[in-house]
Design a protein around this motif. Structure first.
Motif, short mmCIF file in Angstrom:
data_model
loop_
_atom_site.label_atom_id
_atom_site.label_comp_id
_atom_site.label_asym_id
_atom_site.label_seq_id
_atom_site.Cartn_x
_atom_site.Cartn_y
_atom_site.Cartn_z
N HIS A 175 0.82 -1.21 0.00
CA HIS A 175 0.00 0.00 0.00
C HIS A 175 0.86 1.26 0.00
O HIS A 175 0.45 2.29 -0.56
CB HIS A 175 -0.96 0.00 1.19
CG HIS A 175 -0.27 0.13 2.51
ND1 HIS A 175 0.34 -0.93 3.15
CD2 HIS A 175 -0.09 1.21 3.33
CE1 HIS A 175 0.85 -0.52 4.29
NE2 HIS A 175 0.62 0.77 4.43
N ARG A 178 1.88 1.70 -3.58
CA ARG A 178 0.76 2.21 -4.38
C ARG A 178 0.53 3.70 -4.11
O ARG A 178 0.25 4.48 -5.04
CB ARG A 178 -0.51 1.42 -4.07
CG ARG A 178 -0.50 0.00 -4.60
CD ARG A 178 -1.93 -0.54 -4.69
NE ARG A 178 -2.66 -0.39 -3.43
CZ ARG A 178 -2.64 -1.29 -2.44
NH1 ARG A 178 -1.91 -2.40 -2.58
NH2 ARG A 178 -3.33 -1.09 -1.32
N ALA A 179 0.63 4.10 -2.84
CA ALA A 179 0.42 5.51 -2.50
C ALA A 179 1.46 6.39 -3.19
O ALA A 179 1.13 7.46 -3.74
CB ALA A 179 0.47 5.70 -0.99
N TYR A 188 -3.76 12.36 -6.66
CA TYR A 188 -3.58 12.71 -5.26
C TYR A 188 -4.71 12.18 -4.38
O TYR A 188 -4.47 11.78 -3.24
CB TYR A 188 -3.47 14.23 -5.12
CG TYR A 188 -2.39 14.82 -5.99
CD1 TYR A 188 -1.05 14.50 -5.78
CD2 TYR A 188 -2.70 15.69 -7.03
CE1 TYR A 188 -0.05 15.03 -6.59
CE2 TYR A 188 -1.70 16.23 -7.83
CZ TYR A 188 -0.39 15.89 -7.61
OH TYR A 188 0.59 16.41 -8.40
N SER A 190 -6.44 9.44 -4.68
CA SER A 190 -6.22 8.01 -4.42
C SER A 190 -5.09 7.79 -3.42
O SER A 190 -5.19 6.95 -2.53
CB SER A 190 -5.90 7.28 -5.74
OG SER A 190 -6.96 7.41 -6.67
N CYS A 191 -4.02 8.58 -3.56
CA CYS A 191 -2.89 8.48 -2.63
C CYS A 191 -3.35 8.80 -1.21
O CYS A 191 -3.04 8.05 -0.26
CB CYS A 191 -1.78 9.42 -3.07
SG CYS A 191 -0.45 9.64 -1.87
N ILE A 194 -5.61 6.13 0.45
CA ILE A 194 -4.86 4.97 0.94
C ILE A 194 -4.22 5.28 2.29
O ILE A 194 -4.32 4.49 3.24
CB ILE A 194 -3.79 4.55 -0.08
CG1 ILE A 194 -4.44 3.97 -1.34
CG2 ILE A 194 -2.82 3.54 0.53
CD1 ILE A 194 -3.45 3.63 -2.44
N LEU A 195 -3.57 6.42 2.38
CA LEU A 195 -2.93 6.79 3.64
C LEU A 195 -3.95 6.96 4.76
O LEU A 195 -3.69 6.58 5.91
CB LEU A 195 -2.13 8.08 3.45
CG LEU A 195 -0.95 8.02 2.47
CD1 LEU A 195 -0.26 9.37 2.38
CD2 LEU A 195 0.05 6.95 2.87
N TYR A 216 1.10 13.73 7.66
CA TYR A 216 -0.08 13.75 6.79
C TYR A 216 -0.37 15.16 6.31
O TYR A 216 -0.79 15.36 5.16
CB TYR A 216 -1.29 13.18 7.55
CG TYR A 216 -1.42 11.67 7.43
CD1 TYR A 216 -0.32 10.84 7.66
CD2 TYR A 216 -2.62 11.07 7.10
CE1 TYR A 216 -0.42 9.47 7.57
CE2 TYR A 216 -2.73 9.69 7.00
CZ TYR A 216 -1.63 8.89 7.24
OH TYR A 216 -1.73 7.53 7.13
#
Length: 362
Positions: A175, A178-179, A188, A190-191, A194-195, A216
């Protein structure tokens, strides 16, 4: 590693005992006394790794960095330390992360030797394992988050995704890979989604928890910056849709970014639009040209003034070289002598002053 002598072994056992029962101060003292009995480079490596472990539990991050730097010192070659570079990189990265130096921490984590990723975690005899501090999965998570928070898209592609050393760690945490891939591809939303789905897990991490909010925030700020670059203005509704949030939240984030000077823009609350601070290039070029012209004129005037003063004989010698002085008066020209009365060095009178005035008028 080589066998220890008896005094050294006794201090090592004491240090480990105090460490296990939680008396970290006494453990550090025991390892400090152990230093006096280190007779080989292998013993020095053992002692420093023991200190690194205790210092991490103490949260004494400066001591961790000091011990790592000692083992990395170019003046001393430790064969054992060269073989355990993965542990050194992980320990230094953890210390830098805890100190808030996210970019330096990312550099340490992504350069961690991949041998740690292949270590047998259930085998205490495996020297490559660092389970008492962190695991290869932790290296992937810490390195990936720090890189996202401190590197641009080009650096992420070249130094993280294209890094052969860090690839084995990323495979342990798909993950994170992927991020980073979504961020590099400008996806951005989608990133960030995920986070966000892993935030609760990261808040349970003893080392990562104090930094999750800041990491974050930086990642999200970078995403907004990258999204805004191609536009001169963008509406709050478009930003909210792109980052899967509401307009009120995006307004708060933009205000915070502008206050921190992370975003060079201004907010139009009437039309609810974010506008870039544009610069009038033509006006700036003209202003720079006028400033250069004024400076050139000033320099030329000063040079002409100096030449006319020299022609008028008004130069004053430095004190100590000739011991002379120049006397100005309203009367006729006078000669002022120094120690040698036969060598007049300056003559200034009405004629010299007239010459100077005529030169300046010309």
């Amino acid at each position: 590693m080589k066998l220890m002598n008896l005094p050294q072994m006794g201090q090592d056992d004491l240090g480990q005992h105090f460490h296990q029962i939680g008396d970290l101060v006494s453990s550090v003292k025991a390892y400090g006394r152990m230093r006096d009995y280190c007779t080989t480079p292998s013993h020095v490596v053992i002692m420093n790794f023991r200190l690194i472990g205790v210092s991490i539990d103490q949260r004494n991050w400066l001591a961790v960095q000091t011990s790592v730097q000692k083992l990395r010192s170019p003046g001393q070659q430790f064969a054992e330390a060269q073989r355990l570079t993965a542990k050194l990189s992980a320990a230094m990265g953890l210390a830098l992360l805890a100190s808030g130096n996210y970019k330096e921490a990312a550099q340490e984590f992504i350069e961690t030797d991949p041998r740690m990723a292949q270590a047998r975690l259930d085998d205490p005899s495996d020297d490559e394992a660092f389970n008492e501090v962190l695991t290869p999965n932790d290296v992937a998570v810490y390195g990936g988050l720090c890189a996202l928070a401190s590197m641009d898209r080009i650096q992420l592609q070249k130094r993280v995704l294209g890094n052969g050393k860090f690839r084995p760690y990323l495979e342990l945490e798909p993950h994170i890979r992927r991020a980073i891939t979504f961020f590099v591809s400008s996806k951005y939303s989608s990133c960030l989604s995920i986070l966000e789905s892993y935030r609760s897990d990261y808040l349970l991490d003893i080392y990562l928890q104090p930094h999750i909010h800041e990491l974050y925030f930086r990642i999200r700020s970078k995403a907004i910056q990258q999204y805004f670059i191609p536009f001169s203005c963008v509406t709050f509704s478009a930003l909210a849709a792109a980052f899967d949030t509401n307009e009120q939240t995006i307004e708060t984030e933009l205000t915070s970014m502008i206050k921190r000077k992370d975003l060079d823009a201004r907010i139009d609350l009437v039309t609810r639009v974010l506008r870039a601070n544009t610069v009038d290039v033509r006006r700036k070029v003209q202003s720079d040209a006028m400033g250069s012209a004024r400076e050139y004129g000033r320099t030329a005037h000063l040079r002409i003034l100096r030449m006319e003063m020299l022609n008028a004989g008004m130069e004053v010698a430095e004190k100590g070289k000739s011991g002379n002085a120049v006397l100005f008066d309203n009367g006729p020209s006078e000669h002022i002598h120094g120690n040698d009365s036969n060598k007049p060095w300056a003559s200034v009178g009405e004629g010299g002053r007239k010459s100077l005035r005529s030169g300046l008028r010309g």
